[in-house]
Motif scaffolding. Structure first.
Motif, PDB file in Angstrom:
ATOM      1  N   PHE A 110       7.389  58.211  -7.634  1.00  0.00           N
ATOM      2  CA  PHE A 110       7.603  59.517  -8.251  1.00  0.00           C
ATOM      3  C   PHE A 110       8.673  60.348  -7.533  1.00  0.00           C
ATOM      4  CE2 PHE A 110       3.428  58.274  -9.796  1.00  0.00           C
ATOM      5  CZ  PHE A 110       3.558  58.536 -11.148  1.00  0.00           C
ATOM      6  N   SER A 111       9.472  59.693  -6.716  1.00  0.00           N
ATOM      7  CA  SER A 111      10.569  60.408  -6.061  1.00  0.00           C
ATOM      8  C   SER A 111      11.724  60.616  -7.037  1.00  0.00           C
ATOM      9  CB  SER A 111      11.064  59.626  -4.842  1.00  0.00           C
ATOM     10  OG  SER A 111      11.738  58.442  -5.250  1.00  0.00           O
ATOM     11  N   GLU A 112      12.567  61.599  -6.735  1.00  0.00           N
ATOM     12  CA  GLU A 112      13.738  61.849  -7.574  1.00  0.00           C
ATOM     13  C   GLU A 112      14.689  60.655  -7.552  1.00  0.00           C
ATOM     14  OE1 GLU A 112      15.705  65.486  -6.694  1.00  0.00           O
ATOM     15  OE2 GLU A 112      13.925  66.731  -6.950  1.00  0.00           O
ATOM     16  N   THR A 113      14.777  59.996  -6.391  1.00  0.00           N
ATOM     17  CA  THR A 113      15.673  58.846  -6.278  1.00  0.00           C
ATOM     18  C   THR A 113      15.219  57.707  -7.178  1.00  0.00           C
ATOM     19  OG1 THR A 113      16.268  59.412  -4.001  1.00  0.00           O
ATOM     20  CG2 THR A 113      16.630  57.134  -4.695  1.00  0.00           C
ATOM     21  N   PHE A 114      13.933  57.381  -7.126  1.00  0.00           N
ATOM     22  CA  PHE A 114      13.397  56.320  -7.980  1.00  0.00           C
ATOM     23  C   PHE A 114      13.642  56.650  -9.446  1.00  0.00           C
ATOM     24  CE2 PHE A 114      10.259  54.167 -10.529  1.00  0.00           C
ATOM     25  CZ  PHE A 114      10.101  52.921  -9.936  1.00  0.00           C
ATOM     26  N   GLN A 115      13.377  57.879  -9.824  1.00  0.00           N
ATOM     27  CA  GLN A 115      13.540  58.263 -11.219  1.00  0.00           C
ATOM     28  C   GLN A 115      15.010  58.241 -11.637  1.00  0.00           C
ATOM     29  OE1 GLN A 115      11.065  61.401 -12.729  1.00  0.00           O
ATOM     30  NE2 GLN A 115       9.543  61.136 -11.120  1.00  0.00           N
ATOM     31  N   GLU A 116      15.903  58.527 -10.692  1.00  0.00           N
ATOM     32  CA  GLU A 116      17.333  58.434 -10.985  1.00  0.00           C
ATOM     33  C   GLU A 116      17.723  56.993 -11.306  1.00  0.00           C
ATOM     34  OE1 GLU A 116      21.278  60.295 -11.041  1.00  0.00           O
ATOM     35  OE2 GLU A 116      19.322  61.205 -10.735  1.00  0.00           O
ATOM     36  N   ILE A 117      17.184  56.046 -10.536  1.00  0.00           N
ATOM     37  CA  ILE A 117      17.479  54.631 -10.778  1.00  0.00           C
ATOM     38  C   ILE A 117      16.997  54.227 -12.168  1.00  0.00           C
ATOM     39  CG2 ILE A 117      17.055  52.266 -10.006  1.00  0.00           C
ATOM     40  CD1 ILE A 117      16.610  53.432  -7.172  1.00  0.00           C
ATOM     41  N   VAL A 118      15.793  54.654 -12.514  1.00  0.00           N
ATOM     42  CA  VAL A 118      15.238  54.295 -13.821  1.00  0.00           C
ATOM     43  C   VAL A 118      16.053  54.933 -14.948  1.00  0.00           C
ATOM     44  CG1 VAL A 118      13.207  54.400 -15.313  1.00  0.00           C
ATOM     45  CG2 VAL A 118      12.929  53.996 -12.858  1.00  0.00           C
ATOM     46  N   LYS A 119      16.498  56.158 -14.749  1.00  0.00           N
ATOM     47  CA  LYS A 119      17.308  56.819 -15.779  1.00  0.00           C
ATOM     48  C   LYS A 119      18.623  56.076 -15.999  1.00  0.00           C
ATOM     49  CE  LYS A 119      15.373  61.436 -15.023  1.00  0.00           C
ATOM     50  NZ  LYS A 119      15.617  62.793 -14.452  1.00  0.00           N
ATOM     51  N   VAL A 120      19.196  55.549 -14.928  1.00  0.00           N
ATOM     52  CA  VAL A 120      20.415  54.743 -15.081  1.00  0.00           C
ATOM     53  C   VAL A 120      20.094  53.456 -15.834  1.00  0.00           C
ATOM     54  CG1 VAL A 120      22.198  53.444 -13.842  1.00  0.00           C
ATOM     55  CG2 VAL A 120      21.562  55.736 -13.075  1.00  0.00           C
TER      56      VAL A 120
END
Length: 254
Positions: A110-120
């Motif tokens: 649930f980190s912003e970094t993890f979610q950024e990867i998924v959004k990409v």
């Protein structure tokens, strides 16, 4: 349709349990995202991340160049390299992503970094869908699937470990265990991107062999490659102008 499109983003932010009666495809996707692969080690992931954060600007630039060499077909055919504004926007988006994944906490679901990867990953899916429609069957037959599983697998060595390789050429002391840790760190990013497990190298040696094989069969440059290559020099030239202008202004004001 809009409601359906919002389901993945809601599940990403709040967890799949927040989506009652989620479609099977969404359940399968988040089963994958919520699960750490059996080979994952938090300590090794973090070690690889720290190694890659502490690379030189030269190392980062080589990784950026490799990024656009590999993705030239997909990003070039979007038409985003036709003017300076869109060129800068595309490069800034890429730089933002590389900065984001360099931050701690990338493996935290649930980190912003993890979610950024998924959004990409979601963005890649959208680009693939749009490119298939735009290209049509004839162009698709020549260039194949844009941002394919193998293209993304190449990124483990090309975008990630490449930075350490470049630095080692200029004298940095890099051990095999360092390279293995960097490979596995980026391997987890590839896992989140949806790369098939049998395409994710778990050691640097395997990553290089895979890189050599895939790149050797990657085909010849497309009609979009020159504009993508030129865009790298455009950004570099404009950055030099910006630095020179700032330097001149500071000298004048001083």
């Amino acid at each position: 349709m809009g409601k359906v499109r919002g389901i993945p983003m809601k599940a990403l932010a709040n967890g799949i349990d927040a989506i009652p009666d989620a479609p099977r495809e969404i359940l399968d996707l988040f089963e994958h995202l919520d699960r750490k692969p059996s080979w994952f080690s938090q300590d090794e992931y973090e070690w690889g991340r720290v190694l890659l954060v502490n690379t030189t600007v030269v190392g980062g630039f080589t990784a950026l160049a490799m990024n656009f060499i590999i993705t030239a077909n997909a990003v070039g055919s979007t038409g985003h390299y036709t003017n300076l504004k869109t060129v800068f926007r595309r490069h800034l988006e890429t730089a933002h992503f590389f900065h984001r994944i360099s931050l701690p906490g990338g493996s935290d679901r649930f980190s912003e970094t993890f979610q950024e990867i998924v959004k990409v990953r979601f963005m890649h899916s959208k680009v693939r869908y749009q490119m298939k429609k735009r290209w049509g069957p004839d162009v698709f037959a020549v260039h194949s699937n844009p941002i394919s599983n193998t293209d993304v697998a190449l990124g483990i060595t090309a975008f990630g470990v490449q930075k350490l390789i470049s630095d080692s050429v200029f004298g940095r002391d890099v051990s095999t265990s360092d390279l293995d840790a960097a490979t596995r760190s980026w391997g987890y990013i590839a896992h989140v991107f949806g790369v098939a497990e049998d395409l994710i190298p778990l050691a640097f040696k395997d990553g290089v062999e895979e890189f050599d094989y895939i790149l050797s069969s990657h085909g010849t440059p497309s009609q979009w490659s020159p504009k993508v290559a030129d865009s790298l020099f455009i950004v570099f030239d404009e950055a030099i102008k910006l630095v020179n202008n700032s330097l001149c202004q500071s000298l004048y004001q001083g």
